[in-house]
Design an enzyme around this catalytic site. Structure first.
Site, PDB file in Angstrom:
ATOM      1  N   ALA A  72      33.002  -0.923  -9.647  1.00  0.00           N
ATOM      2  CA  ALA A  72      32.441  -0.042  -8.729  1.00  0.00           C
ATOM      3  C   ALA A  72      31.171  -0.626  -8.025  1.00  0.00           C
ATOM      4  CB  ALA A  72      31.852   1.225  -9.467  1.00  0.00           C
ATOM      5  N   GLY A 117      35.589  -0.560 -12.554  1.00  0.00           N
ATOM      6  CA  GLY A 117      36.374   0.167 -11.603  1.00  0.00           C
ATOM      7  C   GLY A 117      37.566  -0.275 -11.302  1.00  0.00           C
ATOM      8  N   GLU A 120      40.062  -0.084 -13.872  1.00  0.00           N
ATOM      9  CA  GLU A 120      40.414   1.318 -14.009  1.00  0.00           C
ATOM     10  C   GLU A 120      41.253   1.606 -12.946  1.00  0.00           C
ATOM     11  OE1 GLU A 120      36.232   2.461 -14.063  1.00  0.00           O
ATOM     12  OE2 GLU A 120      36.639   3.690 -15.860  1.00  0.00           O
ATOM     13  N   GLU A 140      31.340  -2.274 -18.545  1.00  0.00           N
ATOM     14  CA  GLU A 140      30.118  -1.108 -18.084  1.00  0.00           C
ATOM     15  C   GLU A 140      29.005  -1.246 -19.049  1.00  0.00           C
ATOM     16  OE1 GLU A 140      33.322  -0.537 -17.901  1.00  0.00           O
ATOM     17  OE2 GLU A 140      33.889   0.446 -15.966  1.00  0.00           O
TER      18      GLU A 140
HETATM   19  N1  DAK Z   1      29.140  -4.551  -6.958  1.00  0.00           N
HETATM   20  C1  DAK Z   1      28.765  -4.982  -6.073  1.00  0.00           C
HETATM   21  N2  DAK Z   1      28.556  -6.297  -5.701  1.00  0.00           N
HETATM   22  C2  DAK Z   1      29.303  -7.101  -6.452  1.00  0.00           C
HETATM   23  C3  DAK Z   1      29.910  -6.688  -7.418  1.00  0.00           C
HETATM   24  C4  DAK Z   1      29.883  -5.608  -7.906  1.00  0.00           C
HETATM   25  N3  DAK Z   1      30.650  -4.851  -9.088  1.00  0.00           N
HETATM   26  N4  DAK Z   1      30.628  -7.685  -8.285  1.00  0.00           N
HETATM   27  C5  DAK Z   1      30.207  -9.050  -7.397  1.00  0.00           C
HETATM   28  N5  DAK Z   1      29.495  -8.558  -6.172  1.00  0.00           N
HETATM   29  C6  DAK Z   1      28.882  -9.359  -5.317  1.00  0.00           C
HETATM   30  C7  DAK Z   1      27.935 -10.010  -5.703  1.00  0.00           C
HETATM   31  O1  DAK Z   1      26.487  -9.577  -5.910  1.00  0.00           O
HETATM   32  C8  DAK Z   1      27.770 -11.292  -4.895  1.00  0.00           C
HETATM   33  O2  DAK Z   1      27.190 -10.671  -3.472  1.00  0.00           O
HETATM   34  P1  DAK Z   1      26.099 -11.910  -2.828  1.00  0.00           P
HETATM   35  O3  DAK Z   1      25.157 -12.247  -3.732  1.00  0.00           O
HETATM   36  O4  DAK Z   1      27.135 -12.869  -2.192  1.00  0.00           O
HETATM   37  O5  DAK Z   1      25.567 -10.937  -1.705  1.00  0.00           O
HETATM   38  C9  DAK Z   1      29.425 -11.466  -4.459  1.00  0.00           C
HETATM   39  O6  DAK Z   1      29.980 -10.282  -5.020  1.00  0.00           O
HETATM   40  C10 DAK Z   1      30.000 -12.740  -5.363  1.00  0.00           C
HETATM   41  O7  DAK Z   1      29.834 -12.301  -6.505  1.00  0.00           O
HETATM   42  P2  DAK Z   1      29.005 -13.524  -7.463  1.00  0.00           P
HETATM   43  O8  DAK Z   1      28.065 -14.378  -6.741  1.00  0.00           O
HETATM   44  O9  DAK Z   1      28.516 -12.911  -8.810  1.00  0.00           O
HETATM   45  O10 DAK Z   1      30.599 -14.419  -7.820  1.00  0.00           O
HETATM   46  P3  DAK Z   1      30.554 -15.334  -9.190  1.00  0.00           P
HETATM   47  O11 DAK Z   1      31.961 -15.903  -9.065  1.00  0.00           O
HETATM   48  O12 DAK Z   1      29.532 -16.039  -9.705  1.00  0.00           O
HETATM   49  O13 DAK Z   1      30.826 -14.134 -10.478  1.00  0.00           O
HETATM   50  C11 DAK Z   1      31.913 -11.949 -11.280  1.00  0.00           C
HETATM   51  C12 DAK Z   1      32.036 -13.327 -10.237  1.00  0.00           C
HETATM   52  C13 DAK Z   1      33.104 -11.126 -11.148  1.00  0.00           C
HETATM   53  C14 DAK Z   1      31.912 -12.436 -12.693  1.00  0.00           C
HETATM   54  C15 DAK Z   1      30.286 -11.504 -11.158  1.00  0.00           C
HETATM   55  O14 DAK Z   1      30.364 -10.915  -9.411  1.00  0.00           O
HETATM   56  C16 DAK Z   1      30.030  -9.956 -12.059  1.00  0.00           C
HETATM   57  O15 DAK Z   1      29.930 -10.062 -13.202  1.00  0.00           O
HETATM   58  N6  DAK Z   1      30.323  -8.847 -11.067  1.00  0.00           N
HETATM   59  C17 DAK Z   1      30.009  -7.698 -11.749  1.00  0.00           C
HETATM   60  C18 DAK Z   1      31.164  -7.333 -12.597  1.00  0.00           C
HETATM   61  C19 DAK Z   1      30.934  -5.886 -13.252  1.00  0.00           C
HETATM   62  O16 DAK Z   1      29.841  -5.678 -13.965  1.00  0.00           O
HETATM   63  N7  DAK Z   1      31.864  -5.015 -12.957  1.00  0.00           N
HETATM   64  C20 DAK Z   1      31.512  -3.817 -13.403  1.00  0.00           C
HETATM   65  C21 DAK Z   1      30.752  -2.854 -12.466  1.00  0.00           C
HETATM   66  S1  DAK Z   1      30.373  -1.364 -13.102  1.00  0.00           S
HETATM   67  C22 DAK Z   1      30.738   5.964 -12.813  1.00  0.00           C
HETATM   68  C23 DAK Z   1      31.895   5.786 -12.108  1.00  0.00           C
HETATM   69  C24 DAK Z   1      32.520   4.255 -12.054  1.00  0.00           C
HETATM   70  C25 DAK Z   1      32.035   3.347 -12.624  1.00  0.00           C
HETATM   71  C26 DAK Z   1      30.902   3.752 -13.553  1.00  0.00           C
HETATM   72  C27 DAK Z   1      30.317   4.857 -13.686  1.00  0.00           C
HETATM   73  N8  DAK Z   1      30.262   7.199 -12.792  1.00  0.00           N
HETATM   74  C28 DAK Z   1      29.681   7.421 -11.531  1.00  0.00           C
HETATM   75  C29 DAK Z   1      29.772   7.709 -13.982  1.00  0.00           C
HETATM   76  C30 DAK Z   1      32.451   2.117 -12.845  1.00  0.00           C
HETATM   77  C31 DAK Z   1      31.289   1.051 -13.112  1.00  0.00           C
HETATM   78  C32 DAK Z   1      31.840  -0.362 -12.835  1.00  0.00           C
HETATM   79  O17 DAK Z   1      32.750  -0.598 -12.041  1.00  0.00           O
END
Ligand code: DAK
Length: 265
Positions: A72, A117, A120, A140
């Site tokens: 997300a 997400g 998911e 998460e």
């Molecule tokens: N959201 C927003 N931007 C994201 C992103 C994300 N999930 N993942 C990556 N980006 C963006 C980065 O900020 C970066 O943007 P700029 O800095 O270039 O503007 C760009 O994509 C490239 O990312 P990186 O520079 O970080 O790329 P790397 O190759 O170094 O790393 C990575 C790739 C996938 C390992 C890293 O980007 C990363 O760790 N991303 C986050 C992964 C993550 O934690 N995903 C889970 C998100 S939480 C809910 C409903 C749903 C959910 C929760 C609650 N309710 C409302 C209760 C779901 C939650 C999630 O999915």
């Protein structure tokens, strides 16, 4: 495949129709296809379009070489109030459940990161094909939240409680090979994952469309029922097949030693 191909661009998605297969691409590659509220809304709209065009199978994939969807959109989520977060989760869960119960098969062609997400979303599809570079995970807890789009439930149903706990409590990455081994993905593919997904979709689309739909219903509904109730449900759906032209055509074609010509009715 024929050259019959149309493409429709949404702001965060694109959909291409090729030989009655819809290829939906999550299209925010600069943000690794992070799922925001617009994308959730557009996923619902694209399913309406796919249904209207009566595509026989759907492929879901991510734009660019790095990600299916890296979760997300954290930038959008950061500012959410508890009420907004609940609404976001409810809308997301609704769309993901709609994919799960959509009457045609949906294949996730996972190319790169499928985190949070994104994982998911892939798990709400019927079949996950993982490219060699695919990386799954539910990170998460690292952000101080839990999976909000059904991840704790779908992961558990796919890989079992022990593995689901280990994956969700640690937030660790699950690479393609392991995903295929533990049943999170159907298989890992060495070649281009979307090409493989198209071949799989065509293989499915050549079968009786009504039978494939009913089979999806039998598997998905039955998975949450006790064995006796699930078998009774399967028998009902088996009976329903005999009200279809596809059953008559499929069986006649076999006995006539010719390929079937299914109408989907
Ligand atoms: N959201 C927003 N931007 C994201 C992103 C994300 N999930 N993942 C990556 N980006 C963006 C980065 O900020 C970066 O943007 P700029 O800095 O270039 O503007 C760009 O994509 C490239 O990312 P990186 O520079 O970080 O790329 P790397 O190759 O170094 O790393 C990575 C790739 C996938 C390992 C890293 O980007 C990363 O760790 N991303 C986050 C992964 C993550 O934690 N995903 C889970 C998100 S939480 C809910 C409903 C749903 C959910 C929760 C609650 N309710 C409302 C209760 C779901 C939650 C999630 O999915």
């Amino acid at each position: 495949m024929s050259s019959d191909r149309t493409v429709h661009l949404y702001s965060s998605l694109k959909v291409a129709f090729e030989d009655r297969v819809a290829i939906v691409t999550l299209n925010r590659p600069k943000a690794l296809n992070a799922i925001n509220a617009t994308m959730i809304q557009e996923l619902a709209e694209v399913l309406d379009e796919v249904a209207q065009r009566d595509a026989l199978a759907v492929i879901l994939t991510g734009a660019g070489p790095k990600a299916f969807a890296a979760g997300a959109d954290i930038a959008e989520m950061r500012r959410m109030t508890p009420q907004e977060a609940t609404l976001f989760a409810e809308k997301g869960q609704r769309v993901f459940s709609r994919i799960e119960s959509y009457h045609r098969p949906v294949i996730a062609a996972v190319n790169g990161y499928a985190l949070g997400g994104g994982c998911e979303l892939a798990m709400s599809c019927d079949i996950i094909l993982a490219s060699k570079s695919a990386v799954f995970g539910q990170p998460e807890v690292k952000l101080g939240v839990i999976p909000g789009f059904g991840g704790s439930q779908r992961m558990t149903r796919l890989v079992g409680r022990q593995r689901a706990r280990e994956i969700c409590f640690t937030g660790r990455s699950v690479r393609a090979e392991e995903a295929a081994r533990i049943g999170l993905a159907a298989r890992m593919v060495e070649s281009d994952v979307v090409t493989e997904a198209k071949q799989l979709a065509m293989q499915i689309a050549n079968n009786g469309p009504r039978a494939v739909s009913l089979c999806k219903r039998a598997i998905n509904t039955g998975a949450d029922l006790d064995m006796g109730t699930a078998l009774a449900h399967e028998a009902q759906l088996f009976g329903l097949c005999f009200a279809s032209g596809d059953q008559k055509e499929g069986m006649s074609a076999f006995l006539d030693k010719r390929p079937p010509n299914f109408s989907g009715r």
